[in-house]
Design a protein around this motif. Structure first.
Motif, mmCIF file in Angstrom:
data_model
loop_
_atom_site.group_PDB
_atom_site.id
_atom_site.type_symbol
_atom_site.label_atom_id
_atom_site.label_comp_id
_atom_site.label_asym_id
_atom_site.label_seq_id
_atom_site.Cartn_x
_atom_site.Cartn_y
_atom_site.Cartn_z
ATOM 1 N N UNK A 123 0.836 -1.196 0.000
ATOM 2 C CA UNK A 123 0.000 0.000 0.000
ATOM 3 C C UNK A 123 0.870 1.244 0.000
ATOM 4 N N UNK A 124 0.285 2.362 -0.407
ATOM 5 C CA UNK A 124 0.970 3.647 -0.299
ATOM 6 C C UNK A 124 0.935 4.109 1.149
ATOM 7 N N UNK A 125 2.029 4.662 1.677
ATOM 8 C CA UNK A 125 2.038 5.099 3.096
ATOM 9 C C UNK A 125 1.032 6.193 3.395
ATOM 10 N N UNK A 126 0.764 7.115 2.454
ATOM 11 C CA UNK A 126 -0.078 8.271 2.755
ATOM 12 C C UNK A 126 -1.485 7.882 3.207
ATOM 13 N N UNK A 128 -5.597 6.955 7.584
ATOM 14 C CA UNK A 128 -6.543 6.094 8.300
ATOM 15 C C UNK A 128 -6.146 5.969 9.767
ATOM 16 N N UNK A 129 -4.826 5.945 10.017
ATOM 17 C CA UNK A 129 -4.374 5.896 11.407
ATOM 18 C C UNK A 129 -4.770 7.161 12.155
ATOM 19 N N UNK A 130 -4.719 8.300 11.490
ATOM 20 C CA UNK A 130 -5.121 9.548 12.135
ATOM 21 C C UNK A 130 -6.607 9.514 12.469
ATOM 22 N N UNK A 131 -7.432 9.013 11.545
ATOM 23 C CA UNK A 131 -8.866 8.939 11.810
ATOM 24 C C UNK A 131 -9.180 7.990 12.962
#
Length: 737
Positions: free
Chosen positions: A541-544, A549-552
Motif C-alpha cells: 500500500x501507499x504510506x499516505x 486512516x491511522x489519524x482517523x
C-alpha cells in the motif's frame, strides 16, 4: 539540286514546330505569372486565351498549324487548372478552334474533331488518377500516337509529322517538368503550413488560413489555447516515440470535434491553439467544455499502457486576432497555475484593468510561489494580503467552496460565510492573527447553491521582519452537521482501535527500504533515507492513505512508532551504520508533540546511528496546522529537515518562522522544471535563500540527467530519485551508472 530541294522543308518543319512549342510554353509561363498575383486571370488566360490564339494562327497564320498543338494544349489545360468548371470549358473552346480552322471541311478535319473530343473525355476520367510521373509520360506518349493518326491521310503527312514530333518533344518535356515543379512546390507549401507530426497548422499555415477568411468570419470567433499537462513525463518515462504518439492522438481527437472551417494550430512543443470563426459568445463555453471532455475523459491506449491525459485550457471570444490569442494564452497560464487540467475563460478588459491587480501587486511573488506549490494539492488552500483580500486559491479550495477563482480573487473570505458564525469567533481570530500567532477554528459557510457546511480552518500570518504582508489558510470540511473538536493524535482509547480503521491497522505489516541521497556535484552517496512500505494481507500500500486512516482511528502515534522500530530492526540486520552516511528518518508531528515517546524513539535510533548523523524529517500533508517553532524547542540537539516543500500546507510561512537544517523539495515541483520556467525560478530562489539562512537543500524525485544537471547548476546540495537508485532493502553506498 534535286537533293537540296527535297531536304529543304525538313529543317523548316522542325523550326516551325519549335516556334509553335515556344509560343505555347511562353503562354503557359504567362499564366503562371498571372496565377501568383491573380488566380482567376490565370485561369481565364489558359481557358480562353490559348484557344483563341491557336484558332487565329490556324486560320490566318503564316503556315499551317498541326493538329498536335491542339492536343498538347488540351492536356496542359486539364493538368494546369485543377478546377472542374474551367477544364471542360477550355476543352470545348479548343474543339471549337479546331473546327474554325477548317478551310474547307475535310475527312481529316472530321477525324481530328473526333480525336480531340475523345481525348477530352479520357482526360476528364483519368486525370484524377494520373499523379505519378510515369503515368503522365505514358499519357503523353499515347496522345502523341493518337495525334499521328489524323495526319496519315493528309497531303503533306511527313511535314506534319515532323512539326508535330517537334512540338510534342518540347511541350511534353515542359509539361512534365512543370507538373513536377508544381507538385514539389505544393508539397513544400504544405510542409511549411502543416506540422509534420500532427498535421495541424503551423504559424505560417495559420496566416494563410486567415487570408482566406471573410471579414465577417474574423469579426466574431473564439480562440482556445491548450497545453498538455506534464507532457515531459511521457518523454522522460516512455521515450519520445510515445510522446509523439500522445501528440498525434490528442490532435486526432480534437480534430474530430472541430468543424471543417476551424483551424487547429501547433505553435510548438505540446501547445495547441484552436481558431474558430463565426462563434456566438453564448455558445462558446459549451463548445470549450465539449472539446476538453473529448481529450481528457477517455484514456489513451498505447503499447506501453493506458494514460488519462490532463489538458489545461484558456480561451477568449472576440475578433480573431493576435490580441485575442494573447488573452487566451494568458488564461492558459492561469489554468496551469490553478492546478492544471482545467478550463478558464479570459476575463473582460474591465476585470483586467480593475481591482484584481491591486492585491496581487502587493505580494505577487508570493502568489506565484503559492500557485507553484499548490499544483498537486488536494487540500483546500487560500492566500490573502494583509487586509484579508484573497490573492490566490487552489483548485481544491474552488471545489470545496463551490466558487471559481475568478469569483474569489479580490474578494474577502467572508464571501463564503453563511452569516451564522458568532461574532466573538471572528474577534478571537483577528486578535490572534494580529498577535502574529496561528489561528485554528470552525466557521459556518454557505455555498452558492445554498448548502451550509462547517469548515475547520487554519490561518497563519506571513511576516517579513515585523510587518505582516498576508495570511496562508487551509480549509477542511467537517463531516458533522455542527463542528466537533478535532481529535488529538494523543487520544487513543481502546475503543478507537476496535473501529474498522483500527482493525485495518492491526493487520498491517511493514518493510523498511533505503534510498541513497547523492551529492549533486560529486555524485557521491552522503546519506540514506529510510522509507516504509506497508502491506495489508501481503498487498503493498501507499504510506499516505495508511497514515490518514491511522489519524482517523486515533492511533497515528502508535503507527509512527511501529514504523520507527521496523527501520531500527532493518538497520541492525545489516550491521554497523556506515560512518560517512547520514540517516534521514520521517516522523509525524503528533509524535513530536509527545516528548517522552519521541525521546524513547530518538534514543533507540542514537544507539545505532550517531546523533550528528541523524536527521528527522517532518512532513505535514493534510494534517492540522503546527506551530513548528514551539514544537521543536524541546529538542535542541535534533537536526530537523522540512520534507515535501512544495506539497505541504503553509510551506513558506513555516520556513520563515522555523530554521531546519535541511529542506527537501517535493517531487511535484522537481518534475516540472523541464518545461515550467516559474518552477525553475522558484527552486533557484528558494535554494539561494536557504543557503543564506544556513540550510541545505535536497531535491526529491530526480529522474533524468537533465534534471540533475539543472539542479546542480542552481546550487542544490543533494538529490535523490530513480535517476540514481530505487529504494532497496539494502543500503546503496556507491552510485554506478
Amino acid at each position: 539540286m534535286g537533293q537540296e530541294l527535297s531536304f529543304t522543308p525538313w529543317p523548316q518543319d522542325i523550326i516551325n514546330g519549335a516556334l509553335l512549342a515556344g509560343l505555347l510554353v511562353g503562354m503557359w509561363e504567362w499564366s503562371d505569372l498571372l496565377r501568383r498575383r491573380w488566380v482567376r486571370g490565370s485561369r481565364l488566360w489558359l481557358t480562353l486565351g490559348i484557344p483563341i490564339v491557336l484558332g487565329v494562327l490556324s486560320r490566318w497564320g503564316p503556315f499551317e498549324i498541326p493538329f498536335m498543338i491542339f492536343l498538347v494544349a488540351d492536356i496542359a489545360l486539364w493538368v494546369m487548372i485543377p478546377h472542374s468548371l474551367w477544364q471542360p470549358l477550355g476543352s470545348t473552346l479548343l474543339i471549337a478552334a479546331v473546327a474554325a480552322s477548317a478551310t474547307p471541311w475535310s475527312a481529316q478535319r472530321f477525324l481530328e474533331m473526333i480525336t480531340i473530343t475523345l481525348l477530352s473525355l479520357v482526360l476528364a476520367l483519368l486525370i484524377p488518377y494520373l499523379k505519378t510521373l510515369k503515368k503522365r509520360i505514358g499519357l503523353y506518349a499515347a496522345v502523341s500516337s493518337m495525334a499521328l493518326i489524323p495526319l496519315i491521310p493528309g497531303r503533306d503527312a511527313i511535314s506534319d509529322v515532323l512539326t508535330s514530333i517537334t512540338i510534342a518533344g518540347f511541350t511534353v518535356a515542359y509539361i512534365v517538368e512543370r507538373a513536377d515543379r508544381m507538385r514539389q512546390w505544393e508539397e513544400d507549401i504544405y510542409r511549411a503550413e502543416h506540422d509534420a507530426l500532427t498535421g495541424a497548422f503551423t504559424r505560417y499555415g495559420l496566416k494563410t488560413w486567415m487570408g482566406h477568411l471573410s471579414p465577417s468570419a474574423r469579426s466574431a470567433g473564439m480562440i482556445i489555447a491548450c497545453d498538455l499537462d506534464d507532457f515531459k513525463w511521457f518523454n522522460d518515462t516512455w521515450g519520445h516515440d510515445v510522446g509523439d504518439h500522445v501528440l498525434q492522438a490528442f490532435a486526432h481527437r480534437i480534430r474530430a470535434e472541430l468543424r471543417a472551417e476551424d483551424a487547429l494550430v501547433r505553435p510548438g512543443g505540446d501547445e495547441f491553439t484552436i481558431w474558430m470563426p463565426n462563434i456566438a459568445p453564448r455558445d462558446a463555453a459549451g463548445i470549450v467544455e465539449r472539446l476538453h471532455n473529448a481529450v481528457t475523459t477517455e484514456p489513451y491506449t498505447f503499447p506501453t499502457g493506458s494514460f488519462v491525459l490532463g489538458v489545461s485550457v484558456g480561451w477568449a471570444v472576440g475578433v480573431l486576432s493576435d490580441d485575442t490569442a494573447r488573452l487566451a494564452d494568458q488564461n492558459l497560464l492561469r489554468a496551469k497555475r490553478q492546478g492544471k487540467n482545467r478550463v478558464i475563460r479570459a476575463p473582460d478588459p474591465s476585470e483586467i484593468a480593475g481591482s484584481r491587480k491591486t492585491p496581487t501587486a502587493q505580494i505577487g511573488w508570493l502568489a506565484d510561489a503559492a500557485q507553484a506549490f499548490w499544483a498537486q494539492w488536494s487540500t483546500a488552500a487560500v492566500l490573502t494580503d494583509a487586509a484579508g483580500t484573497i490573492v490566490a486559491v487552489n483548485a481544491a479550495y474552488e471545489q470545496l467552496t463551490g466558487r471559481t477563482g475568478d469569483e474569489l480573487v479580490a474578494q474577502k473570505p467572508g464571501i463564503n460565510s453563511a452569516g451564522e458564525t458568532p461574532s466573538h469567533v471572528y474577534e478571537a481570530l483577528w486578535q490572534r492573527l494580529q498577535d502574529g500567532k496561528t489561528w485554528h477554528g470552525h466557521l459556518k459557510n454557505r455555498r452558492p447553491d445554498g448548502t451550509l457546511w462547517w469548515a475547520y480552518e487554519t490561518l497563519v500570518p506571513i511576516a517579513i521582519g515585523s510587518q505582516v504582508i498576508g495570511y496562508w489558510g487551509t480549509v477542511q470540511e467537517c463531516p458533522a452537521e455542527s463542528p466537533v473538536p478535532v481529535a488529538s493524535p494523543l487520544s487513543h482509547a481502546a475503543s478507537d482501535v476496535d473501529t474498522p480503521e483500527g482493525d485495518f491497522l492491526r493487520h498491517l505489516t511493514f518493510q523498511a527500504v533505503f534510498q541513497p541521497v547523492v551529492a549533486l556535484v560529486s555524485e557521491s552517496v552522503i546519506g540514506q533515507e529510510a522509507l516504509i512500505r506497508p502491506r495489508y494481507h501481503g498487498q503493498i500500500l501507499s504510506p499516505l492513505p495508511v497514515f490518514a486512516r491511522a489519524q482517523r482511528a486515533g492511533v497515528l502515534v502508535q503507527l509512527d512508532g511501529r514504523c520507527l522500530q521496523t527501520i531500527i530492526q532493518a538497520i541492525q540486520g545489516q550491521g554497523p551504520w556506515p560512518g560517512s552516511q547520514t540517516l534521514f528518518v520521517n516522523v509525524v508531528s503528533a509524535t513530536l508533540k509527545n516528548p517522552p515517546r519521541f525521546r524513547r524513539h530518538w534514543q533507540d535510533l542514537c544507539e545505532i546511528v550517531p546523533p550528528n548523523q541523524l536527521v528527522i524529517e517532518v512532513s505535514e500533508r493534510h494534517v492540522d496546522g503546527v506551530d513548528w517553532e514551539t514544537l521543536t524547542q524541546p529538542y535542541p540537539e535534533v537536526i530537523f529537515a522540512q520534507d515535501d516543500v512544495g506539497a505541504g500546507e503553509s510551506d513558506l510561512a513555516r520556513l520563515v518562522r522555523w530554521r531546519p537544517g535541511w529542506i527537501k523539495i517535493d517531487i511535484a515541483l522537481v518534475r516540472r522544471i523541464g518545461d515550467d520556467r516559474r518552477s525553475r525560478t522558484l527552486i533557484q530562489t528558494l535554494t539561494d535563500w536557504a543557503h543564506d539562512q544556513g540550510m541545505r537543500v535536497i531535491a526529491e524525485g530526480v529522474e533524468t540527467e537533465s534534471q540533475a544537471a539543472m539542479l546542480r547548476q542552481w546550487g542544490v546540495d543533494a538529490g535523490q530519485g530513480y535517476f540514481w537508485a530505487h529504494p532497496m532493502p539494502q543500503w546503496i553506498l556507491q552510485i554506478t551508472r
